[in-house]
Design a protein around this motif. Structure first.
Motif, PDB file in Angstrom:
ATOM      1  N   SER A   1      -8.144 -14.213  -0.941  1.00  0.00           N
ATOM      2  CA  SER A   1      -7.130 -14.545  -0.465  1.00  0.00           C
ATOM      3  C   SER A   1      -7.540 -13.970   0.624  1.00  0.00           C
ATOM      4  O   SER A   1      -7.470 -14.009   2.112  1.00  0.00           O
ATOM      5  CB  SER A   1      -5.753 -14.098  -0.643  1.00  0.00           C
ATOM      6  OG  SER A   1      -5.676 -14.771  -1.493  1.00  0.00           O
ATOM      7  N   ALA A   2      -8.536 -11.980   0.203  1.00  0.00           N
ATOM      8  CA  ALA A   2      -9.033 -11.040   1.626  1.00  0.00           C
ATOM      9  C   ALA A   2      -9.546 -11.701   2.629  1.00  0.00           C
ATOM     10  O   ALA A   2      -8.933 -11.819   4.034  1.00  0.00           O
ATOM     11  CB  ALA A   2      -9.067 -10.007   0.754  1.00  0.00           C
TER      12      ALA A   2
ATOM     13  N   LEU B   1      -8.808 -15.485   9.554  1.00  0.00           N
ATOM     14  CA  LEU B   1      -7.720 -16.310  10.294  1.00  0.00           C
ATOM     15  C   LEU B   1      -6.961 -14.519  11.229  1.00  0.00           C
ATOM     16  O   LEU B   1      -7.184 -15.312  11.769  1.00  0.00           O
ATOM     17  CB  LEU B   1      -6.559 -15.884   9.450  1.00  0.00           C
ATOM     18  CG  LEU B   1      -6.226 -17.519   8.930  1.00  0.00           C
ATOM     19  CD1 LEU B   1      -4.615 -17.324   8.230  1.00  0.00           C
ATOM     20  CD2 LEU B   1      -5.747 -18.489  10.190  1.00  0.00           C
ATOM     21  N   ALA B   2      -7.163 -14.074  10.685  1.00  0.00           N
ATOM     22  CA  ALA B   2      -7.212 -12.718  11.684  1.00  0.00           C
ATOM     23  C   ALA B   2      -8.000 -12.227  12.932  1.00  0.00           C
ATOM     24  O   ALA B   2      -7.814 -12.014  14.197  1.00  0.00           O
ATOM     25  CB  ALA B   2      -7.452 -11.459  11.326  1.00  0.00           C
TER      26      ALA B   2
ATOM     27  N   GLY C   1      -3.362  -8.641   5.113  1.00  0.00           N
ATOM     28  CA  GLY C   1      -3.917  -9.049   4.133  1.00  0.00           C
ATOM     29  C   GLY C   1      -5.451  -8.701   3.916  1.00  0.00           C
ATOM     30  O   GLY C   1      -5.710  -9.514   2.668  1.00  0.00           O
ATOM     31  N   TRP C   2      -6.228  -8.847   4.515  1.00  0.00           N
ATOM     32  CA  TRP C   2      -7.818  -8.099   4.658  1.00  0.00           C
ATOM     33  C   TRP C   2      -7.374  -6.555   3.548  1.00  0.00           C
ATOM     34  O   TRP C   2      -7.987  -6.562   3.102  1.00  0.00           O
ATOM     35  CB  TRP C   2      -8.633  -8.514   5.999  1.00  0.00           C
ATOM     36  CG  TRP C   2      -9.290  -7.817   6.040  1.00  0.00           C
ATOM     37  CD1 TRP C   2     -10.260  -7.011   6.406  1.00  0.00           C
ATOM     38  CD2 TRP C   2     -10.806  -7.577   4.857  1.00  0.00           C
ATOM     39  NE1 TRP C   2     -11.986  -6.387   6.020  1.00  0.00           N
ATOM     40  CE2 TRP C   2     -11.807  -7.065   5.168  1.00  0.00           C
ATOM     41  CE3 TRP C   2     -11.122  -8.640   3.950  1.00  0.00           C
ATOM     42  CZ2 TRP C   2     -12.641  -7.270   5.071  1.00  0.00           C
ATOM     43  CZ3 TRP C   2     -12.164  -8.766   2.683  1.00  0.00           C
ATOM     44  CH2 TRP C   2     -13.656  -7.907   3.656  1.00  0.00           C
TER      45      TRP C   2
ATOM     46  N   PHE D   1      -0.058 -10.276  -5.396  1.00  0.00           N
ATOM     47  CA  PHE D   1      -0.456 -11.002  -4.774  1.00  0.00           C
ATOM     48  C   PHE D   1       0.513 -11.721  -3.890  1.00  0.00           C
ATOM     49  O   PHE D   1       0.466 -11.891  -2.973  1.00  0.00           O
ATOM     50  CB  PHE D   1      -1.160 -11.398  -5.993  1.00  0.00           C
ATOM     51  CG  PHE D   1      -1.806 -12.553  -5.534  1.00  0.00           C
ATOM     52  CD1 PHE D   1      -3.041 -13.134  -4.546  1.00  0.00           C
ATOM     53  CD2 PHE D   1      -1.054 -13.914  -5.890  1.00  0.00           C
ATOM     54  CE1 PHE D   1      -3.458 -13.641  -4.250  1.00  0.00           C
ATOM     55  CE2 PHE D   1      -1.567 -15.366  -5.220  1.00  0.00           C
ATOM     56  CZ  PHE D   1      -3.283 -14.855  -4.664  1.00  0.00           C
ATOM     57  N   ALA D   2       1.277 -12.089  -4.698  1.00  0.00           N
ATOM     58  CA  ALA D   2       3.145 -13.107  -4.172  1.00  0.00           C
ATOM     59  C   ALA D   2       3.081 -12.175  -2.581  1.00  0.00           C
ATOM     60  O   ALA D   2       3.085 -13.076  -1.713  1.00  0.00           O
ATOM     61  CB  ALA D   2       3.940 -13.971  -4.719  1.00  0.00           C
ATOM     62  N   GLY D   3       3.589 -10.573  -3.086  1.00  0.00           N
ATOM     63  CA  GLY D   3       4.272 -10.070  -1.842  1.00  0.00           C
ATOM     64  C   GLY D   3       3.783 -10.624  -0.789  1.00  0.00           C
ATOM     65  O   GLY D   3       3.929 -10.365   0.305  1.00  0.00           O
ATOM     66  N   LEU D   4       2.767 -10.059  -1.245  1.00  0.00           N
ATOM     67  CA  LEU D   4       1.799  -9.303   0.534  1.00  0.00           C
ATOM     68  C   LEU D   4       1.462 -10.776   0.952  1.00  0.00           C
ATOM     69  O   LEU D   4       1.097 -10.812   1.963  1.00  0.00           O
ATOM     70  CB  LEU D   4       0.123  -8.879   0.035  1.00  0.00           C
ATOM     71  CG  LEU D   4       0.387  -7.298  -0.471  1.00  0.00           C
ATOM     72  CD1 LEU D   4      -1.113  -6.497  -2.047  1.00  0.00           C
ATOM     73  CD2 LEU D   4       0.836  -6.003   0.054  1.00  0.00           C
TER      74      LEU D   4
END
Lengths: 130, 133
Positions: free
Chosen positions: A11-12, A18-19, A52-53, A85-88
Motif C-alpha cells: 500500500s505504501a 499516487l503522491a 501513506g508512503w 493499517f485500516a486507520g492510516l
C-alpha cells in the motif's frame, strides 16, 4: 514476512505512486480549480507522502523486524496492526477525497490518529532490550 | 538484542508521533493556535528521524569498533526540547539554537553510524581477521 506487513508495504508503494502523480498534477495545473483547491491539494499530497508512503513503510517493516513479543505470539497483538493499517489508509484516502471540504480533513485526520494510536500500542511492548 | 539507547530513542520517537498526531488533529479546526510547522516538526524531527536513527543503531552490522550513539542521542533530544521551547516562548534565538543543536546531533549520529554501513564481504573479512585460527 507477516501478511499485514506485506499489505502495508505494498500500500505504501501505491500511495507513493499516487503522491507523485498528484505532485505532477499540481505542477501542471498551478491555478486551483473548484474541484481541487491549491493549498488543500498540496496538504493532501504531503500526507500521501509522509503518512501513506513513509509512515506506513516504516511500520510495515518495524512490525516484521522488531524483537518478538513472546515465543507463542511473536508479533504481539496483530489486530492492532490491522487497525493501524485500516486507520492510516482510510485516513489518507479521506484526506485526499475530501481535500476540498472540512469533513475530509477532520475524518481523514481522525482516522490517521486512530492508526497512530493502534500502531503505537502494538509496537510499544516490542521496543525492549530482549 | 536491542541496545538500551535504541530502546530510549525509538520509544521517545513514538511519543513524539502520538504528540505530533494530536497536534495535527487540533490544528485542523484552529490553524492559528497551532501552526502546521509545529505538527510537521513533531512528525519529521520528533518521530521519523529518531526512529530511523534508533533502528539503524540497533540493526546495522556491529562487527569491529562500534561507536555509541548515547551522546548524539542526548544532543539531538536536547535540540528537540529547545526547539519545542521556542513554540512556547517565541524567540528566534531559541529556535535557531534548537535547530542548530539538532543539526549537530544529526551529524554525530551520521558519524557514529556511517562506518557500520558496509558490504557483507567487508564484515566477513573482519570476522576472519579477528578469529583465533
Amino acid at each position: 514476512m507477516p501478511l499485514v506487513s506485506r499489505f502495508m508495504i505494498k500500500s505504501a508503494f501505491a500511495w507513493l505512486l499516487l503522491a507523485l502523480i498528484g505532485g505532477a498534477a499540481i505542477a501542471a495545473w498551478p491555478v486551483p480549480g473548484d474541484f481541487w483547491p491549491g493549498a488543500a491539494a498540496r496538504a493532501a499530497v504531503v500526507h500521501l507522502l509522509t503518512v501513506g508512503w513513509l509512515t506506513q513503510l516504516i511500520f510495515g517493516v518495524a512490525h516484521w523486524l522488531f524483537p518478538r513479543y513472546s515465543r507463542e505470539r511473536p508479533h504481539g497483538a496483530v489486530w492492532l496492526v490491522w487497525t493501524a493499517f485500516a486507520g492510516l489508509n482510510l485516513g489518507v484516502a479521506g484526506r485526499l477525497l475530501g481535500s476540498n471540504a472540512a469533513w475530509g480533513e477532520i475524518i481523514g485526520g481522525g482516522l490517521q490518529f486512530v492508526g497512530i494510536l493502534a500502531i503505537t500500542a502494538a509496537l510499544w511492548p516490542r521496543i525492549r532490550l530482549k | 538484542m536491542m541496545p538500551r539507547t535504541s530502546v530510549f530513542i525509538i520509544r521517545a520517537s513514538m511519543v513524539a508521533l502520538v504528540a505530533g498526531g494530536m497536534l495535527g488533529l487540533v490544528a485542523i479546526p484552529s490553524p492559528i493556535t497551532i501552526p502546521a510547522r509545529v505538527h510537521a516538526d513533531a512528525m519529521l524531527l520528533g518521530f521519523m528521524l529518531p526512529f530511523a536513527f534508533g533502528t539503524a543503531a540497533w540493526i546495522l552490522p556491529k562487527r569491529g569498533k562500534v561507536r555509541a550513539v548515547t551522546i548524539p542521542a542526548i544532543i539531538y533530544f536536547g535540540g528537540l526540547l529547545t526547539l519545542s521551547t521556542s513554540y512556547v516562548i517565541p524567540l528566534p534565538s531559541i529556535e535557531i539554537t534548537g535547530r542548530s543543536v539538532l543539526a549537530v546531533g544529526t551529524i554525530l549520529f551520521a558519524a557514529a553510524l556511517l562506518p557500520r554501513v558496509r558490504h557483507i564481504t567487508a564484515v566477513r573479512r573482519h570476522d576472519h581477521s579477528t578469529s583465533p585460527n
